[in-house]
Design a protein around this motif. Structure first.
Motif, short mmCIF file in Angstrom:
data_model
loop_
_atom_site.label_atom_id
_atom_site.label_comp_id
_atom_site.label_asym_id
_atom_site.label_seq_id
_atom_site.Cartn_x
_atom_site.Cartn_y
_atom_site.Cartn_z
N GLU A 1 5.83 -86.13 3.55
CA GLU A 1 5.73 -87.60 3.63
C GLU A 1 6.94 -88.23 4.30
OE1 GLU A 1 3.47 -89.29 -0.33
OE2 GLU A 1 5.54 -88.59 -0.48
N ASP A 2 8.10 -87.59 4.14
CA ASP A 2 9.33 -88.18 4.64
C ASP A 2 9.85 -87.52 5.91
OD1 ASP A 2 9.97 -90.29 2.62
OD2 ASP A 2 9.70 -88.57 1.31
N ARG A 3 8.94 -86.88 6.68
CA ARG A 3 9.39 -86.32 7.97
C ARG A 3 9.88 -87.47 8.85
NH1 ARG A 3 4.56 -88.82 7.18
NH2 ARG A 3 3.56 -89.43 9.11
N HIS A 4 10.64 -87.10 9.88
CA HIS A 4 11.17 -88.10 10.81
C HIS A 4 10.04 -88.63 11.70
CE1 HIS A 4 13.83 -89.67 14.06
NE2 HIS A 4 14.62 -89.91 13.04
N PRO B 1 0.06 -86.03 5.72
CA PRO B 1 1.26 -86.03 4.88
C PRO B 1 1.07 -85.27 3.57
CG PRO B 1 0.27 -88.22 4.93
CD PRO B 1 -0.60 -87.34 5.77
N VAL B 2 2.08 -84.53 3.19
CA VAL B 2 2.09 -83.79 1.93
C VAL B 2 3.16 -84.43 1.05
CG1 VAL B 2 2.57 -81.52 0.90
CG2 VAL B 2 1.38 -81.67 3.12
N ALA B 3 2.87 -84.54 -0.24
CA ALA B 3 3.78 -85.26 -1.15
C ALA B 3 5.20 -84.72 -1.10
CB ALA B 3 3.25 -85.15 -2.58
N SER B 4 6.16 -85.64 -1.21
CA SER B 4 7.55 -85.21 -1.33
C SER B 4 8.12 -85.79 -2.63
CB SER B 4 8.36 -85.64 -0.11
OG SER B 4 8.22 -87.02 0.13
N ASP B 5 9.26 -85.24 -3.03
CA ASP B 5 9.84 -85.67 -4.32
C ASP B 5 10.78 -86.86 -4.14
OD1 ASP B 5 12.24 -84.72 -3.35
OD2 ASP B 5 12.25 -82.90 -4.57
N GLY B 6 11.50 -87.20 -5.18
CA GLY B 6 12.36 -88.39 -5.16
C GLY B 6 13.47 -88.33 -4.13
N GLU B 7 13.82 -87.14 -3.67
CA GLU B 7 14.87 -87.01 -2.65
C GLU B 7 14.28 -86.84 -1.25
OE1 GLU B 7 18.26 -87.21 -3.16
OE2 GLU B 7 17.83 -87.68 -5.26
N GLY B 8 12.94 -86.84 -1.15
CA GLY B 8 12.30 -86.70 0.15
C GLY B 8 11.98 -85.26 0.53
N ARG B 9 12.07 -84.34 -0.44
CA ARG B 9 11.77 -82.93 -0.16
C ARG B 9 10.29 -82.66 -0.39
NH1 ARG B 9 16.62 -81.51 -4.11
NH2 ARG B 9 15.15 -82.65 -5.40
N ILE B 10 9.66 -81.96 0.53
CA ILE B 10 8.25 -81.64 0.39
C ILE B 10 8.06 -80.84 -0.91
CG2 ILE B 10 8.29 -79.43 1.65
CD1 ILE B 10 5.74 -80.39 3.13
N VAL B 11 6.96 -81.11 -1.62
CA VAL B 11 6.70 -80.45 -2.91
C VAL B 11 5.91 -79.16 -2.64
CG1 VAL B 11 5.55 -80.68 -5.15
CG2 VAL B 11 6.69 -82.67 -4.10
N PRO B 12 6.49 -77.99 -2.93
CA PRO B 12 5.83 -76.72 -2.59
C PRO B 12 4.41 -76.62 -3.13
CG PRO B 12 8.08 -76.31 -3.31
CD PRO B 12 7.82 -77.76 -3.54
N LEU C 1 8.51 -78.67 8.53
CA LEU C 1 9.47 -78.86 7.43
C LEU C 1 10.71 -79.56 7.96
CD1 LEU C 1 9.02 -75.32 5.86
CD2 LEU C 1 7.98 -77.46 5.08
N GLN C 2 11.58 -79.96 7.04
CA GLN C 2 12.74 -80.75 7.46
C GLN C 2 14.04 -80.25 6.83
OE1 GLN C 2 12.82 -85.24 8.25
NE2 GLN C 2 13.16 -85.13 6.05
N ALA C 3 15.06 -80.11 7.67
CA ALA C 3 16.41 -79.80 7.19
C ALA C 3 17.25 -81.04 7.39
CB ALA C 3 16.99 -78.61 7.96
N GLY C 4 17.40 -81.84 6.35
CA GLY C 4 18.20 -83.05 6.45
C GLY C 4 17.34 -84.30 6.61
N ASP C 5 17.12 -85.00 5.49
CA ASP C 5 16.36 -86.25 5.52
C ASP C 5 17.32 -87.38 5.92
OD1 ASP C 5 13.77 -87.76 4.19
OD2 ASP C 5 15.63 -88.88 3.88
N ILE C 6 16.86 -88.29 6.79
CA ILE C 6 17.78 -89.32 7.29
C ILE C 6 18.24 -90.30 6.20
CG2 ILE C 6 17.19 -89.26 9.74
CD1 ILE C 6 15.42 -91.78 9.11
N HIS C 7 17.51 -90.41 5.10
CA HIS C 7 17.98 -91.28 4.02
C HIS C 7 18.86 -90.53 3.02
CE1 HIS C 7 14.57 -93.84 5.38
NE2 HIS C 7 15.45 -94.79 5.10
N THR C 8 18.40 -89.37 2.59
CA THR C 8 19.08 -88.69 1.48
C THR C 8 19.87 -87.46 1.92
OG1 THR C 8 17.21 -87.21 1.11
CG2 THR C 8 17.16 -89.34 -0.05
N GLY C 9 19.62 -86.99 3.14
CA GLY C 9 20.24 -85.73 3.58
C GLY C 9 19.57 -84.51 2.98
#
Ligand SMILES: *Cc1c(COP(=O)(O)O)cnc(C)c1O
Length: 454
Positions: free
Chosen positions: A178-181, A198-209, A228-236
């Motif tokens: 959900e929180d991809r760039h 979009p696949v659900a992500s958690d409170g820090e923006g990490r995709i939920v396995p 997948l994402q290494a480093g979310d622009i909001h939370t890192g």
């Protein structure tokens, strides 16, 4: 002195004055666009001017409109500055004026690209025989890698995209957190793949396995790409790669990682754990102009199986002189392009392995200092777990947060922008400049404290 040399001397003077102004100048630009237009003049000159005068006019007209991006107090977006060796190398790139298409014609470029590419794979902990293409940025790196992925999953389904195109062929599913760039969606638009799922992500923006596993299971055997994402622009934050890559591979999906700034965690022994499992993906996009701090622009499109990216991006032409081992053009979308690997080589050669690790660790240390400092301000709260270089802060209500942001920008000590995260307005801080010092962070926190008291 000839006219060219005089113009270069003037440019050198303007460049060094600009760079030495960065320690003390206000970070925001002082003049708006229309003022710069007036200073430049809008009438196309009837005839030639001396190169030195042109350089002087450009530099003096533009100076008030320059935001201090390369200084240590710019914390907006994820920008990065310029390592000195990389900046100087970039001047040489312009003087050399390389066309960097073919090994046979530009052996110096090909050599530097080979060496820098293998150093990058080593530092980022990625498979040593991957293809490393030098693109304009992570947007085009995402595009390049996802093109290779799209064509590979369709090839496995019996479709040759290069020959038959997409129309009338099998569908491709693209699963993203959900929180991809936003540029992942842009790259998918270029590729004719439409909107991803979009696949659900958690409170820090990490995709939920677990959510990814059920989405994969629901797709049957449709050709699938997982981003997948290494480093979310909001939370890192970093996606949990071990579990998600395993699940995606078990479903025969192509796994791509957008690690525009975060992939560099792998270069630090202290932060490499954040990227654990990431190296098992099929492709990776990152930027050199962000965390590595080379001048704009430079992204990196890394693909595990070079034959896949060559199938999507390679080019044949009777007038080209092509190399049996592959040419720089076989890994990127463009034909003619700038010699981007020169600056990457210079930054890596200058920093060395320990210098790159120090750079990453310094950025993270400054981000933690922002987190601690903001948590101590009355009415302020840090909203993310500061695991890397990004900090998200709130100042009570959305109105109050926007007020703090406006006062901060007017103050000019720093440049920090706002965003929305999990339904609320936030101050988004990104530490990505090699030259940021502890003193810069102290000054920045002072400015944030003043703005929040206002
Ligand atoms: C910056 C960024 C991009 C886009 O990179 P460009 O270099 O601006 O094209 C993609 N993904 C993430 C996570 C980013 O931070």
């Amino acid at each position: 002195m000839d006219a060219r040399e005089e113009a270069l001397r003037r440019a050198y003077g303007h460049a060094t004055r600009w760079l030495s102004s960065l320690d003390d100048r206000p970070v925001p630009a002082r003049a708006p666009v229309d003022e710069i237009v007036r200073a430049l003049g809008t009438a196309l000159p009837d005839g030639p001017s001396s190169p030195a005068d042109v350089v002087d006019l450009l530099a003096t007209a533009c100076e008030p409109g320059l935001t201090a991006f390369p200084g240590g107090r710019f914390y907006g977006f994820v920008i990065g500055g310029t390592e000195p060796a990389a900046l100087a190398a970039d001047w040489l790139v312009s003087a050399w004026d390389r066309n960097c298409v073919m090994r046979a014609v530009s052996p110096a470029y090909a050599a530097v690209e080979d060496v820098a590419g293998s150093w990058l794979l080593d530092l980022l902990g990625l498979p040593g025989d991957s293809a490393v293409g030098f693109t304009t940025g992570a947007t085009m790196a995402n595009f390049t890698c996802l093109a290779a992925g799209r064509d590979a999953v369709l090839r496995r389904a019996g479709r040759d995209v290069a020959r038959d195109g997409l129309a009338g062929g099998p569908a491709v599913r693209v699963l993203v957190g959900e929180d991809r760039h936003i540029t992942v969606d842009l790259a998918l638009r270029y590729l004719g793949l439409g909107r991803p799922e979009p696949v659900a992500s958690d409170g820090e923006g990490r995709i939920v396995p677990e959510a990814l596993r059920s989405a994969l299971a629901a797709g049957g055997r449709i050709p699938t790409i997982v981003v997948l994402q290494a480093g979310d622009i909001h939370t890192g934050a970093f996606d949990p790669f071990v579990e998600t890559v395993r699940a995606a591979r078990a479903a025969d999906a192509w796994v791509h990682v957008d690690g525009a700034f975060g992939l560099w965690a792998a270069a630090s022994p202290r932060y490499a754990h954040l990227t654990a499992g990431c190296a098992d993906a099929d492709s990776w996009a990152t930027d050199a102009h962000k965390t590595l701090n080379v001048p704009y622009d430079c992204g990196l499109a890394i693909v595990r199986d070079p034959s896949t990216v060559r199938a999507s991006m390679g080019l044949q032409g009777d007038y080209l002189i092509q190399d049996e081992y592959g040419d720089p053009i076989d890994k990127v979308p463009e034909l003619s392009r700038r010699g981007r690997a020169f600056t990457v080589w210079a930054a890596l050669r200058s920093l060395g392995r320990s210098g790159v690790a120090d750079l990453v660790e310094r950025l993270c240390r400054h981000a933690r200092a922002f987190g601690t400092g903001i948590a101590g301000i009355d009415g302020a709260s840090v909203l993310n777990d500061v695991v890397f270089t990004q900090v998200c802060a709130g100042f009570g209500s959305d109105e109050r947060t926007d007020g703090v942001l406006a006062r901060l920008l007017a103050d000019g000590t720093v440049w920090i922008s706002g965003s929305s995260w999990r339904g609320r307005r936030v101050m988004r801080i990104s530490v990505s400049n090699w030259s940021t010092t502890d003193e810069d962070v102290t000054r920045a926190l002072g400015a944030i404290r003043r703005a929040s008291a206002g």
